[in-house]
Design a protein around this motif. Structure first.
Motif, PDB file in Angstrom:
ATOM      1  N   THR A  92       0.674  -0.945   0.491  1.00 45.79           N
ATOM      2  CA  THR A  92      -0.256   0.402   0.144  1.00 45.79           C
ATOM      3  C   THR A  92       1.355   1.034   0.178  1.00 45.79           C
ATOM      4  N   THR A 191      -3.593  -2.640  -1.893  1.00 44.16           N
ATOM      5  CA  THR A 191      -4.748  -1.984  -1.218  1.00 44.16           C
ATOM      6  C   THR A 191      -4.168  -1.030  -1.126  1.00 44.16           C
ATOM      7  N   ASP A 192      -5.446  -0.010  -1.945  1.00 39.97           N
ATOM      8  CA  ASP A 192      -4.894   1.681  -0.855  1.00 39.97           C
ATOM      9  C   ASP A 192      -5.345   1.515   0.405  1.00 39.97           C
ATOM     10  N   VAL A 195      -8.782   1.599   2.131  1.00 42.23           N
ATOM     11  CA  VAL A 195     -10.099   0.072   2.157  1.00 42.23           C
ATOM     12  C   VAL A 195      -9.427  -0.393   3.315  1.00 42.23           C
ATOM     13  N   TRP A 197      -9.902  -3.437   5.602  1.00 44.50           N
ATOM     14  CA  TRP A 197     -10.118  -4.994   5.664  1.00 44.50           C
ATOM     15  C   TRP A 197     -10.950  -5.304   7.250  1.00 44.50           C
ATOM     16  N   LEU A 233      -8.095  -2.446  -4.952  1.00 46.05           N
ATOM     17  CA  LEU A 233      -7.388  -3.406  -5.000  1.00 46.05           C
ATOM     18  C   LEU A 233      -6.760  -4.635  -5.997  1.00 46.05           C
ATOM     19  N   TYR A 235      -4.784  -7.916  -7.461  1.00 49.18           N
ATOM     20  CA  TYR A 235      -3.975  -9.326  -7.402  1.00 49.18           C
ATOM     21  C   TYR A 235      -3.240  -9.744  -9.107  1.00 49.18           C
ATOM     22  N   TRP A 288     -15.414  -7.264  -2.233  1.00 48.27           N
ATOM     23  CA  TRP A 288     -15.118  -6.423  -2.087  1.00 48.27           C
ATOM     24  C   TRP A 288     -15.698  -5.003  -2.567  1.00 48.27           C
ATOM     25  N   THR A 303     -13.895  -6.789   2.396  1.00 52.13           N
ATOM     26  CA  THR A 303     -13.286  -5.122   2.284  1.00 52.13           C
ATOM     27  C   THR A 303     -13.938  -4.104   1.880  1.00 52.13           C
ATOM     28  N   HIS A 305     -14.527  -0.641  -0.149  1.00 50.18           N
ATOM     29  CA  HIS A 305     -13.408   1.160  -0.522  1.00 50.18           C
ATOM     30  C   HIS A 305     -14.510   2.764  -0.107  1.00 50.18           C
TER      31      HIS A 305
END
Length: 336
Positions: A92, A191-192, A195, A197, A233, A235, A288, A303, A305
């Motif tokens: 992040t 991840t920003d 965000v 979790w 987010l 990956y 998310w 999560t 956001h």
């Protein structure tokens, strides 16, 4: 007779000079391979250091300052320390405004402690990239893997209003770090910092996909590029394909110079799919979650956001509300 007498002193004088020269050469050949060492010792006497020239050169070599690490080398060293056993790291970034007391950094870290699935253990694999010195100092006071990104050349310390030049520059720095992470053979989940979790988001990442991305709006099919992407987010696995994808993504900024990385991805997503055969998974906003397509099903939410909200104060206020609702949900579950 007088002439012979006058020659005798000159003869003796010449002999004296010759013998002195021989003695001088002999003395300077003792105790040292370098005559300058003997001269230095004689000149300084017992008070002077006794090292020869070679010894002094060796000492100087030993005391040389080692070459400084480049910024990239320092970052790579840190992700290696933080990575999981399967060489995955969580990334992040944060600036001064978002790291101020009771701001996003504090809320972000707190969310792990409020979460389920024992997600606090994931903090051991989190690298926080600080965009300025104050954010770096704050990070070090609350976390153990903090990297100061000094090689930017712009001021990224203030709250950067959405779509200003500083904001756009800020969001593009992360793509370069993503690329560097993959090049070292590490997977990443970016991840920003805003965000939250609450559960482990890795549970919603499918192995078939090259790239997994959050959604602003999700329309049912995780492989459909009509979903609106959200790069808060992301990956990626360390494959040659993904490295080339990120290079192409970075280069595409030249075609959209005023756009941030999420918009550019949206514009080139079909190009990426056709050129690289890129398999993308868009994660449902049920899991998310965000404010663009608000779903607060706490039995599924992983999560949250606060995207589609403008301004740091508004985001913080809404995150605090969501956090309290989450705590209430957990508490009621424990009672039942």
């Amino acid at each position: 007779m007088s002439i012979e007498k006058s020659k005798t002193p000159m003869f003796h004088y010449g002999i004296t000079i010759f013998l002195a020269a021989v003695l001088f050469v002999y003395v300077f050949s003792l105790d040292s391979k370098n005559p300058l060492d003997r001269l230095r010792r004689d000149w300084l006497g017992a008070k002077g250091p006794g090292n020869t020239t070679e010894e002094m050169e060796e000492l100087c070599t030993k005391n040389l300052v080692p070459p400084q690490e480049s910024h990239d080398e320092s970052f790579v060293r840190m992700i290696k320390k933080a990575a999981m056993d399967d060489k995955t790291v969580i990334l992040t970034d944060v600036n001064e405004a978002f790291s101020a007391p009771n701001s996003m950094l504090d809320l972000f870290l707190e969310s792990f402690h409020n979460g389920e699935d024992n997600i606090t253990r994931l903090l051991d694999h989190l690298v926080i990239v600080a965009m300025d010195q104050k954010a770096f100092e704050k990070c070090k006071s609350v976390h153990h893997y903090c990297y100061l990104h000094e090689d930017i050349g712009i001021d990224l310390s203030s709250e950067n209003v959405y779509m200003t030049k500083a904001y756009v520059d800020l969001v593009w720095t992360k793509v370069r770090l993503w690329q560097l992470t993959l090049e070292q053979g590490y997977s990443f989940l970016f991840t920003d910092i805003d965000v939250m979790w609450f559960r482990n988001p890795f549970r919603h990442i499918n192995v078939y996909a090259d790239l997994t991305i959050g959604s602003d709006r999700f329309y049912g099919n995780p492989e459909d590029h009509s979903n609106d992407p959200n790069t808060g987010l992301v990956y990626a696995k360390p494959t040659r394909k993904n490295i080339e994808v990120l290079k192409y993504w970075l280069e595409a900024r030249q075609r959209f110079p005023e756009a941030h990385e999420q918009t550019v991805y949206y514009e080139i997503r079909h190009e990426l799919a056709s050129k690289f055969d890129l398999k993308v998974q868009y994660v449902s906003t049920e899991y998310w979650a965000n404010f663009c397509q608000l779903q607060k099903n706490f039995t599924k939410l992983t999560t949250f956001h606060p995207c589609c909200l403008v301004g740091l104060e508004q985001k913080i206020a809404q995150i605090k509300i969501i956090t309290e609702e989450w705590k209430s949900y957990k508490s009621n579950n424990l009672k039942s």
